[in-house]
Design a protein around this motif. Structure first.
Motif, PDB file in Angstrom:
ATOM      1  N   SER A 149       0.867  -1.180   0.000  1.00  0.00           N
ATOM      2  CA  SER A 149       0.000   0.000   0.000  1.00  0.00           C
ATOM      3  C   SER A 149       0.900   1.226   0.000  1.00  0.00           C
ATOM      4  CB  SER A 149      -0.924   0.011   1.227  1.00  0.00           C
ATOM      5  OG  SER A 149      -0.155  -0.009   2.431  1.00  0.00           O
ATOM      6  N   GLY A 150       0.313   2.391  -0.263  1.00  0.00           N
ATOM      7  CA  GLY A 150       1.105   3.614  -0.266  1.00  0.00           C
ATOM      8  C   GLY A 150       0.845   4.470  -1.482  1.00  0.00           C
ATOM      9  N   TRP A 151       1.918   5.068  -2.023  1.00  0.00           N
ATOM     10  CA  TRP A 151       1.780   5.942  -3.188  1.00  0.00           C
ATOM     11  C   TRP A 151       1.104   5.196  -4.332  1.00  0.00           C
ATOM     12  CZ3 TRP A 151       7.575   6.308  -2.174  1.00  0.00           C
ATOM     13  CH2 TRP A 151       7.835   7.238  -1.153  1.00  0.00           C
ATOM     14  N   GLY A 152       0.140   5.843  -4.975  1.00  0.00           N
ATOM     15  CA  GLY A 152      -0.611   5.187  -6.036  1.00  0.00           C
ATOM     16  C   GLY A 152       0.255   4.667  -7.158  1.00  0.00           C
ATOM     17  N   TRP A 153       1.192   5.484  -7.642  1.00  0.00           N
ATOM     18  CA  TRP A 153       2.034   5.061  -8.762  1.00  0.00           C
ATOM     19  C   TRP A 153       2.887   3.844  -8.394  1.00  0.00           C
ATOM     20  CZ3 TRP A 153       7.251   4.750  -8.160  1.00  0.00           C
ATOM     21  CH2 TRP A 153       7.831   5.468  -7.094  1.00  0.00           C
ATOM     22  N   LEU A 154       3.365   3.812  -7.143  1.00  0.00           N
ATOM     23  CA  LEU A 154       4.188   2.692  -6.700  1.00  0.00           C
ATOM     24  C   LEU A 154       3.363   1.416  -6.585  1.00  0.00           C
ATOM     25  CD1 LEU A 154       6.817   1.492  -5.475  1.00  0.00           C
ATOM     26  CD2 LEU A 154       5.951   2.230  -3.239  1.00  0.00           C
ATOM     27  N   VAL A 155       2.191   1.534  -5.966  1.00  0.00           N
ATOM     28  CA  VAL A 155       1.326   0.379  -5.770  1.00  0.00           C
ATOM     29  C   VAL A 155       0.912  -0.218  -7.111  1.00  0.00           C
ATOM     30  CG1 VAL A 155      -0.965  -0.321  -4.983  1.00  0.00           C
ATOM     31  CG2 VAL A 155       0.489   1.053  -3.491  1.00  0.00           C
ATOM     32  N   ARG A 156       0.511   0.633  -8.049  1.00  0.00           N
ATOM     33  CA  ARG A 156       0.107   0.124  -9.362  1.00  0.00           C
ATOM     34  C   ARG A 156       1.257  -0.596 -10.054  1.00  0.00           C
ATOM     35  NH1 ARG A 156      -2.691   5.028  -9.227  1.00  0.00           N
ATOM     36  NH2 ARG A 156      -1.017   6.132 -10.316  1.00  0.00           N
ATOM     37  N   ARG A 157       2.459  -0.065  -9.918  1.00  0.00           N
ATOM     38  CA  ARG A 157       3.616  -0.706 -10.550  1.00  0.00           C
ATOM     39  C   ARG A 157       3.907  -2.062  -9.910  1.00  0.00           C
ATOM     40  NH1 ARG A 157       9.468   2.212 -11.725  1.00  0.00           N
ATOM     41  NH2 ARG A 157      10.462   0.409 -12.739  1.00  0.00           N
ATOM     42  N   LEU A 158       3.834  -2.141  -8.587  1.00  0.00           N
ATOM     43  CA  LEU A 158       4.076  -3.415  -7.892  1.00  0.00           C
ATOM     44  C   LEU A 158       2.995  -4.433  -8.229  1.00  0.00           C
ATOM     45  CD1 LEU A 158       5.170  -2.124  -4.359  1.00  0.00           C
ATOM     46  CD2 LEU A 158       6.635  -3.070  -6.171  1.00  0.00           C
ATOM     47  N   PHE A 159       1.738  -3.977  -8.291  1.00  0.00           N
ATOM     48  CA  PHE A 159       0.641  -4.878  -8.634  1.00  0.00           C
ATOM     49  C   PHE A 159       0.787  -5.389 -10.068  1.00  0.00           C
ATOM     50  CE2 PHE A 159      -2.619  -2.834  -5.487  1.00  0.00           C
ATOM     51  CZ  PHE A 159      -1.868  -3.304  -4.430  1.00  0.00           C
ATOM     52  N   ARG A 160       1.112  -4.482 -10.977  1.00  0.00           N
ATOM     53  CA  ARG A 160       1.210  -4.849 -12.390  1.00  0.00           C
ATOM     54  C   ARG A 160       2.328  -5.871 -12.627  1.00  0.00           C
ATOM     55  NH1 ARG A 160       1.842  -0.036 -14.205  1.00  0.00           N
ATOM     56  NH2 ARG A 160      -0.399   0.410 -14.210  1.00  0.00           N
ATOM     57  N   SER A 161       3.400  -5.749 -11.885  1.00  0.00           N
ATOM     58  CA  SER A 161       4.534  -6.665 -12.042  1.00  0.00           C
ATOM     59  C   SER A 161       4.306  -8.000 -11.339  1.00  0.00           C
ATOM     60  CB  SER A 161       5.801  -6.019 -11.477  1.00  0.00           C
ATOM     61  OG  SER A 161       5.687  -5.854 -10.068  1.00  0.00           O
ATOM     62  N   GLY A 162       3.261  -8.060 -10.503  1.00  0.00           N
ATOM     63  CA  GLY A 162       3.014  -9.286  -9.749  1.00  0.00           C
ATOM     64  C   GLY A 162       3.877  -9.415  -8.514  1.00  0.00           C
ATOM     65  N   LEU A 163       4.622  -8.378  -8.166  1.00  0.00           N
ATOM     66  CA  LEU A 163       5.490  -8.427  -6.992  1.00  0.00           C
ATOM     67  C   LEU A 163       4.700  -8.253  -5.694  1.00  0.00           C
ATOM     68  CD1 LEU A 163       8.524  -6.326  -8.278  1.00  0.00           C
ATOM     69  CD2 LEU A 163       8.477  -8.808  -7.836  1.00  0.00           C
ATOM     70  N   TYR A 249     -10.755  -5.348  -1.259  1.00  0.00           N
ATOM     71  CA  TYR A 249     -11.497  -5.414  -2.522  1.00  0.00           C
ATOM     72  C   TYR A 249     -11.580  -4.050  -3.200  1.00  0.00           C
ATOM     73  CZ  TYR A 249     -12.734 -10.159  -1.258  1.00  0.00           C
ATOM     74  OH  TYR A 249     -12.664 -11.495  -0.925  1.00  0.00           O
ATOM     75  N   PHE A 250     -11.606  -2.990  -2.414  1.00  0.00           N
ATOM     76  CA  PHE A 250     -11.603  -1.662  -3.024  1.00  0.00           C
ATOM     77  C   PHE A 250     -10.252  -1.361  -3.654  1.00  0.00           C
ATOM     78  CE2 PHE A 250     -15.385  -1.191  -0.449  1.00  0.00           C
ATOM     79  CZ  PHE A 250     -16.199  -0.413  -1.261  1.00  0.00           C
ATOM     80  N   ALA A 251      -9.165  -1.846  -3.043  1.00  0.00           N
ATOM     81  CA  ALA A 251      -7.843  -1.689  -3.649  1.00  0.00           C
ATOM     82  C   ALA A 251      -7.751  -2.485  -4.944  1.00  0.00           C
ATOM     83  CB  ALA A 251      -6.755  -2.142  -2.668  1.00  0.00           C
ATOM     84  N   VAL A 252      -8.347  -3.675  -4.959  1.00  0.00           N
ATOM     85  CA  VAL A 252      -8.387  -4.482  -6.186  1.00  0.00           C
ATOM     86  C   VAL A 252      -9.165  -3.739  -7.265  1.00  0.00           C
ATOM     87  CG1 VAL A 252      -9.232  -6.610  -7.234  1.00  0.00           C
ATOM     88  CG2 VAL A 252      -8.143  -6.690  -4.999  1.00  0.00           C
ATOM     89  N   LYS A 253     -10.306  -3.172  -6.886  1.00  0.00           N
ATOM     90  CA  LYS A 253     -11.129  -2.452  -7.874  1.00  0.00           C
ATOM     91  C   LYS A 253     -10.381  -1.261  -8.456  1.00  0.00           C
ATOM     92  CE  LYS A 253     -15.606  -0.307  -8.746  1.00  0.00           C
ATOM     93  NZ  LYS A 253     -14.998   0.763  -9.574  1.00  0.00           N
ATOM     94  N   ASP A 254      -9.700  -0.515  -7.599  1.00  0.00           N
ATOM     95  CA  ASP A 254      -8.940   0.641  -8.087  1.00  0.00           C
ATOM     96  C   ASP A 254      -7.901   0.206  -9.115  1.00  0.00           C
ATOM     97  OD1 ASP A 254     -10.373   2.360  -6.511  1.00  0.00           O
ATOM     98  OD2 ASP A 254      -8.868   2.499  -4.922  1.00  0.00           O
ATOM     99  N   PHE A 255      -7.213  -0.894  -8.813  1.00  0.00           N
ATOM    100  CA  PHE A 255      -6.196  -1.378  -9.746  1.00  0.00           C
ATOM    101  C   PHE A 255      -6.842  -1.883 -11.031  1.00  0.00           C
ATOM    102  CE2 PHE A 255      -3.502  -4.976 -11.266  1.00  0.00           C
ATOM    103  CZ  PHE A 255      -2.476  -4.196 -11.787  1.00  0.00           C
ATOM    104  N   ALA A 256      -7.939  -2.625 -10.903  1.00  0.00           N
ATOM    105  CA  ALA A 256      -8.632  -3.137 -12.092  1.00  0.00           C
ATOM    106  C   ALA A 256      -9.093  -1.989 -12.987  1.00  0.00           C
ATOM    107  CB  ALA A 256      -9.820  -3.998 -11.671  1.00  0.00           C
ATOM    108  N   ASP A 257      -9.632  -0.937 -12.389  1.00  0.00           N
ATOM    109  CA  ASP A 257     -10.071   0.227 -13.158  1.00  0.00           C
ATOM    110  C   ASP A 257      -8.904   0.855 -13.910  1.00  0.00           C
ATOM    111  OD1 ASP A 257     -12.637  -0.148 -12.235  1.00  0.00           O
ATOM    112  OD2 ASP A 257     -12.545   1.444 -10.722  1.00  0.00           O
ATOM    113  N   SER A 258      -7.747   0.933 -13.258  1.00  0.00           N
ATOM    114  CA  SER A 258      -6.579   1.537 -13.908  1.00  0.00           C
ATOM    115  C   SER A 258      -6.075   0.688 -15.067  1.00  0.00           C
ATOM    116  CB  SER A 258      -5.452   1.747 -12.890  1.00  0.00           C
ATOM    117  OG  SER A 258      -4.858   0.515 -12.507  1.00  0.00           O
ATOM    118  N   GLU A 259      -6.399  -0.612 -15.032  1.00  0.00           N
ATOM    119  CA  GLU A 259      -5.979  -1.523 -16.091  1.00  0.00           C
ATOM    120  C   GLU A 259      -7.067  -1.735 -17.142  1.00  0.00           C
ATOM    121  OE1 GLU A 259      -2.649  -3.337 -16.064  1.00  0.00           O
ATOM    122  OE2 GLU A 259      -2.565  -1.403 -15.035  1.00  0.00           O
ATOM    123  N   GLY A 260      -8.203  -1.093 -16.977  1.00  0.00           N
ATOM    124  CA  GLY A 260      -9.307  -1.258 -17.915  1.00  0.00           C
ATOM    125  C   GLY A 260     -10.006  -2.588 -17.798  1.00  0.00           C
TER     126      GLY A 260
END
Length: 284
Positions: A149-163, A249-260
């Motif tokens: 969790s934390g900065w949005g740009w960092l979290v999205r990058r970590l989630f996208r990479s699967g880390l 689940y809200f964090a998952v939704k935010d990431f899913a929305d950013s990924e379309g």
């Protein structure tokens, strides 16, 4: 927001971000690149009691789409009739050498699957002996359970990479994140009742009792395992755990929305309030 609250929020977010970086560096392993967009639908089948009705009434709909099952689903006959393309395990109990309950039976049932399937397990359990006994038609793939969790740009990058992923309090969090990384453009939840508080009470001896019904019937051995697991748990700890799950689940939704990626909940009466609702029959 008051200035003091803004400053507090900045420090909190910065602390969470630095902690996430540290945890990823310490706990995570690099994974293979995520799949390209499939522009197709995956149905995730949680093991909640409502899945029984979904299978009985809308089995024809389930058969039209890729399916992901979880946990003890291989112990049901439905697992072998629906033949899911993916199965996911997250709880460490599945990887203990002499695990209690029906864990050994689950591995035995899973090994009888005679179709091509991907089994997703946490990378930290990659040395589990049970994985080496599976037939060649079951391909083992890995994911990191590291929370971030934390900065949005960092979290999205970590989630996208699967880390990393949102805190994985429930198996559906890694299931959703895996589905996103696999490139599905629409993910539909079934059997995601999460109505745990309906079956939670405290005895006159201050013993917390929780009943977690599934779409299949648990046997006595599995009920004994769950009872043992909760024998020293206090009611405030359980509600804190619930809070983590629903917030994730809200964090998952935010990431899913950013990924379309669209996530829909087709579970009647589900307590998950993060995703738009639909009905299985509307999928067609």
């Amino acid at each position: 927001m008051k200035t003091a609250d803004k400053i507090k929020n900045i420090f909190q977010t910065t602390g969470d971000s630095l902690a996430s970086i540290f945890k990823v560096a310490l706990m995570s392993r690099r994974l293979s690149p995520s799949a390209s967009r499939k522009d197709s639908t995956l149905i995730i089948m949680g093991n909640g009691p409502s899945l029984r009705e979904a299978i009985d009434s809308h089995g024809d709909v389930l058969e039209k789409y890729d399916l992901l099952s979880v946990n003890f689903a291989p112990l049901s006959a439905d697992f072998f009739s629906l033949r899911p393309e993916m199965h996911l395990l997250a709880d460490g109990v599945f990887f203990q050498p002499d695990a209690p309950g029906n864990v050994a039976e689950m591995w035995s049932a899973l090994s009888k699957a005679d179709w091509r399937m991907s089994l997703y397990v946490p990378v930290k359990y990659r040395s589990c002996l049970a994985l080496k006994t599976l037939p060649s038609n079951i391909k083992v793939r890995y994911f990191n359970l590291t929370p971030a969790s934390g900065w949005g740009w960092l979290v999205r990058r970590l989630f996208r990479s699967g880390l990393a992923m949102p805190r994985p309090r429930n198996v559906l969090v890694p299931s959703l994140m895996t589905a996103i990384r696999e490139g599905y453009s629409r993910i539909v939840l079934t059997g995601a009742d999460h109505s745990w508080s309906k079956s939670l009470w405290v005895t006159d001896n201050n013993r917390v009792v929780t009943v977690q019904p599934h779409f299949y019937e648990d046997n006595e051995k599995e009920r004994d395992r769950v009872e043992s697991l909760y024998k020293d748990i206090r009611i405030h700890q359980i509600y804190e755990s619930f809070s983590i799950a629903f917030r994730s689940y809200f964090a998952v939704k935010d990431f899913a929305d950013s990924e379309g990626v669209e996530i829909l909940n087709a579970t009647p009466g589900s307590f998950i309030d993060a995703f738009p609702r639909t009905r299985l029959e509307l999928l067609g």
